[in-house]
Design an enzyme around this catalytic site. Structure first.
Site, PDB file in Angstrom:
ATOM      1  N   HIS A 426     -14.524 -59.776  48.327  1.00 39.94           N
ATOM      2  CA  HIS A 426     -13.581 -60.832  47.931  1.00 39.94           C
ATOM      3  C   HIS A 426     -14.209 -62.156  48.386  1.00 39.94           C
ATOM      4  O   HIS A 426     -14.242 -62.438  49.586  1.00 39.94           O
ATOM      5  CB  HIS A 426     -12.222 -60.671  48.605  1.00 39.94           C
ATOM      6  CG  HIS A 426     -11.551 -59.354  48.323  1.00 39.94           C
ATOM      7  ND1 HIS A 426     -10.442 -58.922  49.018  1.00 39.94           N
ATOM      8  CD2 HIS A 426     -11.818 -58.386  47.416  1.00 39.94           C
ATOM      9  CE1 HIS A 426     -10.066 -57.750  48.546  1.00 39.94           C
ATOM     10  NE2 HIS A 426     -10.890 -57.394  47.578  1.00 39.94           N
TER      11      HIS A 426
HETATM   12  C1  FAD Z   1     -16.203 -53.396  44.439  1.00 46.74           C
HETATM   13  C2  FAD Z   1     -15.117 -54.416  44.309  1.00 46.74           C
HETATM   14  C3  FAD Z   1     -13.781 -54.016  44.418  1.00 46.74           C
HETATM   15  C4  FAD Z   1     -12.756 -54.957  44.304  1.00 46.74           C
HETATM   16  N1  FAD Z   1     -11.450 -54.525  44.292  1.00 46.74           N
HETATM   17  C5  FAD Z   1     -10.477 -55.425  43.991  1.00 46.74           C
HETATM   18  C6  FAD Z   1      -9.151 -54.987  43.752  1.00 46.74           C
HETATM   19  O1  FAD Z   1      -8.873 -53.789  43.733  1.00 46.74           O
HETATM   20  N2  FAD Z   1      -8.208 -55.934  43.518  1.00 46.74           N
HETATM   21  C7  FAD Z   1      -8.489 -57.276  43.509  1.00 46.74           C
HETATM   22  O2  FAD Z   1      -7.574 -58.083  43.358  1.00 46.74           O
HETATM   23  N3  FAD Z   1      -9.756 -57.703  43.688  1.00 46.74           N
HETATM   24  C8  FAD Z   1     -10.749 -56.814  43.886  1.00 46.74           C
HETATM   25  N4  FAD Z   1     -12.042 -57.236  43.994  1.00 46.74           N
HETATM   26  C9  FAD Z   1     -12.313 -58.688  43.861  1.00 46.74           C
HETATM   27  C10 FAD Z   1     -12.191 -59.191  42.442  1.00 46.74           C
HETATM   28  O3  FAD Z   1     -12.719 -58.261  41.519  1.00 46.74           O
HETATM   29  C11 FAD Z   1     -12.930 -60.524  42.362  1.00 46.74           C
HETATM   30  O4  FAD Z   1     -12.393 -61.360  43.353  1.00 46.74           O
HETATM   31  C12 FAD Z   1     -12.789 -61.191  41.023  1.00 46.74           C
HETATM   32  O5  FAD Z   1     -13.216 -60.371  39.964  1.00 46.74           O
HETATM   33  C13 FAD Z   1     -13.608 -62.484  41.035  1.00 46.74           C
HETATM   34  O6  FAD Z   1     -13.429 -63.129  39.803  1.00 46.74           O
HETATM   35  P1  FAD Z   1     -14.434 -64.253  39.342  1.00 46.74           P
HETATM   36  O7  FAD Z   1     -14.057 -64.628  37.961  1.00 46.74           O
HETATM   37  O8  FAD Z   1     -14.491 -65.304  40.374  1.00 46.74           O
HETATM   38  O9  FAD Z   1     -15.902 -63.576  39.338  1.00 46.74           O
HETATM   39  P2  FAD Z   1     -16.418 -62.224  38.692  1.00 46.74           P
HETATM   40  O10 FAD Z   1     -15.301 -61.334  38.324  1.00 46.74           O
HETATM   41  O11 FAD Z   1     -17.431 -61.688  39.633  1.00 46.74           O
HETATM   42  O12 FAD Z   1     -17.120 -62.691  37.336  1.00 46.74           O
HETATM   43  C14 FAD Z   1     -18.217 -63.558  37.293  1.00 46.74           C
HETATM   44  C15 FAD Z   1     -19.050 -63.219  36.062  1.00 46.74           C
HETATM   45  O13 FAD Z   1     -19.968 -64.278  35.816  1.00 46.74           O
HETATM   46  C16 FAD Z   1     -21.213 -63.733  35.403  1.00 46.74           C
HETATM   47  N5  FAD Z   1     -22.259 -64.718  35.673  1.00 46.74           N
HETATM   48  C17 FAD Z   1     -22.678 -65.173  36.875  1.00 46.74           C
HETATM   49  N6  FAD Z   1     -23.635 -66.107  36.722  1.00 46.74           N
HETATM   50  C18 FAD Z   1     -23.828 -66.243  35.376  1.00 46.74           C
HETATM   51  C19 FAD Z   1     -24.692 -67.049  34.584  1.00 46.74           C
HETATM   52  N7  FAD Z   1     -25.527 -67.935  35.154  1.00 46.74           N
HETATM   53  N8  FAD Z   1     -24.650 -66.923  33.243  1.00 46.74           N
HETATM   54  C20 FAD Z   1     -23.793 -66.047  32.639  1.00 46.74           C
HETATM   55  N9  FAD Z   1     -22.936 -65.263  33.369  1.00 46.74           N
HETATM   56  C21 FAD Z   1     -22.961 -65.369  34.709  1.00 46.74           C
HETATM   57  C22 FAD Z   1     -21.330 -62.470  36.239  1.00 46.74           C
HETATM   58  O14 FAD Z   1     -22.251 -61.575  35.686  1.00 46.74           O
HETATM   59  C23 FAD Z   1     -19.892 -61.961  36.220  1.00 46.74           C
HETATM   60  O15 FAD Z   1     -19.684 -61.105  35.122  1.00 46.74           O
HETATM   61  C24 FAD Z   1     -13.070 -56.323  44.120  1.00 46.74           C
HETATM   62  C25 FAD Z   1     -14.400 -56.728  44.025  1.00 46.74           C
HETATM   63  C26 FAD Z   1     -15.420 -55.792  44.097  1.00 46.74           C
HETATM   64  C27 FAD Z   1     -16.838 -56.233  43.964  1.00 46.74           C
END
Ligand code: FAD
Lengths: 495, 162
Positions: A426
């Site tokens: 997270h």
């Molecule tokens: C193993 C695991 C279990 C988890 N379990 C939970 C849970 O059960 N419940 C919960 O609430 N949260 C959970 N979390 C946390 C939650 O999934 C994340 O906090 C959330 O998905 C983050 O959202 P985000 O949009 O910030 O980033 P992300 O969901 O990580 O998405 C970012 C995306 O941007 C893409 N990206 C990055 N740089 C570039 C670039 N330069 N060009 C193009 N694309 C790019 C990446 O490939 C990725 O697909 C978990 C996380 C993990 C890793």
């Protein structure tokens, strides 16, 4: 002839919790979109059960991306369509009231965490089928934890998840093989595509293109079976960066955005876990990966049942050779529960030599005290549920502990950082939002200060961490921000 | 071990040789869970892991192999090579590395152990022998048609249910 390979109203970089939610709202509001994702698109049936293959497809760096430290902390993130939601356990928590109050009063973010967020939650919960983990697919690891919580009178509860028709395959990390978990690649991304959004996969966005301070498009490097090529996608109304708390600040910095807090205030909820051996069958291979939790908010952590794939479980059992092999022969007898801590530590993210990124983050003494407290409680729960031996995973303790008395006696008064194996999944805070220009890289509309038509919509805008699982909060905040953006753009169109 | 897997490994020939010695040694004793002859392709598992790992981890893996093959000297206090040890002795050395007082040594050993386990459980037959997958008695997974938003996922579920 257009200079662009494609041109849309909004380009969204990243398809995780933030990017996909923005796509859900803006596509429904009638805007044309391009979703650009560095990872690939994996259908449920493409997700292998075998961990090494599953992780190679969907987990960034095989979970070996880590903090720069003598005691590195792995940082887990998804790298595929759906982002980290495509490898997570689907646990759903609304943002705690005290956090909402603090964000409104200290950070001036009332527009994001007020009524708009309640509306967002109601719709998202309905659309993603949020509900309690159902008893028939709870599985031994979760049921044992429930038993322990009852024995000790702890405030345990069944986990709410965004899963529909979960079969208890225990493969949340590898990727749900039946598309039951409503991660973004089976929910909001296809929904946006149905409304005309275009999905560009295997494309690493290198820069947001800024002209006279206005975001006009992105440049990316596509790497796929046919080789690699550069593309440029034009954005008539704006670019939304949603590349996560690690990669959004790097992309902004590379694109020329400057702010003293860019990449600063990195925060996390690191966790550690204990494995326990039982005489009865636990069989982690069946059941929801995470179906039971004990929130201990006032103590700064949350305990969760966390089933592991067999490879990770075997690697977590102590030693090598004879005794280890004996234990591996009985993999069905183990449970694992862990503590996820709301840490006070602040770190920073910068471009780096290795893997292009450098993350500095060190838990404080107070943080480590919470880890100790959480692990002690998990250990006590294990014995209350009937564990015959537990493996605390604390280097300054015996590897195998056989009673609660031994646990209490041998637990160090204070944990040193190398004592304990912490993992963080997270991650928050590196393009912090605030109404105050000196405290926020982005403003209360999530617009980047010093640029026009450039937004950040992911976990990086969080001014603080939460103490609960963040996906739903990220989606709620992004929903509110993109609704407001759609309304402003409609007004601009009408004017 | 397929030729392509070796080609894909960002390791020298010597390091590949070390990997072939070290990875099978975690389950090197004849007790409890054992790996059958030819059942597990450790190098293919390693290649898959290294193909997607971070640059830092790749460096860590190479260092870990070096530490492991020189462990008879720095940990065992004997001037012998890892390859000259028997299977049980190799396992014992890895066991000692896994509980070494220096974090760095423990961590690198854990990295190799995880890779070994990933290779082991890539073979479906190994998993069947551990009891990991037995369903909890009395629990019957239920199935229902999913009102998911993705057509692909919905179709798949319907197919499975049919
Ligand atoms: C193993 C695991 C279990 C988890 N379990 C939970 C849970 O059960 N419940 C919960 O609430 N949260 C959970 N979390 C946390 C939650 O999934 C994340 O906090 C959330 O998905 C983050 O959202 P985000 O949009 O910030 O980033 P992300 O969901 O990580 O998405 C970012 C995306 O941007 C893409 N990206 C990055 N740089 C570039 C670039 N330069 N060009 C193009 N694309 C790019 C990446 O490939 C990725 O697909 C978990 C996380 C993990 C890793």
């Amino acid at each position: 002839m257009s200079r662009w390979d494609d041109e849309v109203d909004f380009v969204i970089v990243g398809t995780g919790a933030g990017g996909a939610t923005a796509a859900r709202v803006l596509s429904e509001a009638g805007f044309s979109l391009a979703l650009v994702e560095e990872g690939r698109y994996l259908k449920p049936e493409d997700r292998p059960r075998e961990l090494v293959d599953a992780m190679a497809m969907a987990v960034r760096g095989m979970a070996t991306l880590a903090t720069d430290s003598v005691v590195p902390m792995p940082l887990l993130q998804g790298k595929c369509v759906g982002g980290s939601t495509a490898i997570n356990s689907g646990i759903v928590w609304r943002m705690p009231e005290d956090v909402r109050a603090e964000w409104a009063s200290r950070w001036g973010l009332t527009g994001l965490v007020g009524e708009a967020m309640d509306d967002a939650y109601a719709t998202i919960e309905d659309e993603l089928g949020v509900g309690p983990t159902e008893a028939p697919i709870a599985g031994g690891n979760n049921l044992l934890m429930a038993r322990a919580a009852t024995q000790l009178g702890l405030p345990g509860k069944v986990i709410q998840r965004n899963a529909r028709g979960c079969e208890g395959n225990g493969r949340c990390l590898q990727g749900c093989p039946v598309g039951a978990r409503q991660s973004m690649e089976v929910s909001y991304v296809p929904r946006a595509i149905e409304r005309g959004a275009r999905l560009v996969t295997d494309c690493h966005v290198e820069r947001v293109l800024l002209e006279r301070g206005r975001a006009v498009g992105v440049r990316g490097l596509v790497r796929d079976a046919s080789g690699s090529r550069r593309i440029e996608i034009g954005a008539r109304r704006g670019v939304i960066v949603a590349a996560s708390a690690i990669f959004s600040p790097l992309l902004l910095a590379r694109s020329g955005v400057r702010h003293p807090l860019l990449g600063e205030r990195f925060q996390a909820h690191p966790g550690a876990a204990i494995v326990g051996r039982f005489d009865e069958d636990v069989c982690m291979g069946f059941g929801a990966s995470q179906g039971y939790e004990v929130p201990m908010r006032e103590r700064g952590y949350k305990l969760e049942a966390l089933s592991l794939p067999p490879d990770m479980l075997a690697a977590r059992l102590p030693g090598a050779g004879r005794d280890w092999q004996t234990r591996v022969g009985e993999l069905g007898r183990y449970a694992q529960w862990g503590g996820v801590v709301r840490m006070e530590a602040l770190g920073r993210v910068r471009a780096g030599l290795f893997d292009g990124v450098s993350v500095r983050y060190e838990p404080t003494r107070a943080d480590l005290a919470k880890v100790r407290d959480a692990l002690l409680l998990v250990g006590r729960m294990m014995f209350a549920a009937g564990a015959k031996e537990i493996y605390p995973g604390i280097a300054s303790m015996p590897e195998i502990v056989r009673s609660e008395a031994e646990l209490v006696e041998r637990m160090p008064i204070e944990l040193a950082r190398p004592d304990v194996h912490l993992v963080a999944s997270h991650l928050f805070g590196t393009t912090c939002a605030s109404a105050d220009p000196s405290r926020g890289v982005v403003d209360e509309q999530l617009a980047v200060r010093g640029a026009r038509d450039l937004y950040v919509m992911d976990a990086s805008v969080f001014p603080t961490n939460l103490g609960v699982n963040p996906q739903h909060s990220i989606m709620g905040v992004v929903w509110a921000a993109s609704k407001a953006l759609a309304a402003r753009e409609h007004a601009r169109r009408a004017a | 071990m397929t030729a392509t897997a070796i080609e894909g490994l960002p390791l020298t020939r010597l390091e590949v040789f070390w990997a072939g010695l070290v990875l099978p040694s975690f389950a090197g004793s004849g007790a409890g869970f054992t790996v059958r002859e030819g059942e597990v392709d450790y190098l293919a598992g390693l290649a898959r892991f290294m193909g997607a790992a971070s640059e830092k981890a790749k460096l860590g893996i190479r260092l870990a192999f070096l530490l492991a093959v020189t462990a008879p000297v720095w940990l065992g206090g004997r001037l012998r090579g890892f390859s000259s040890l028997g299977a049980e002795e190799r396992s014992e050395l890895l066991d000692r590395m896994s509980r070494h007082r220096v974090f760095f040594v423990r961590e690198l050993c854990l990295l190799l152990k995880l890779i070994a386990c990933m290779a082991i459980f890539r073979a479906p037959s190994t998993r069947e022998r551990t009891g990991y997958d037995r369903a909890t008695p009395g629990a019957t997974p239920h199935r229902r048609k999913l009102p998911v938003l993705s057509h692909a996922a919905a179709e798949l579920t319907e197919e499975r249910a049919a």
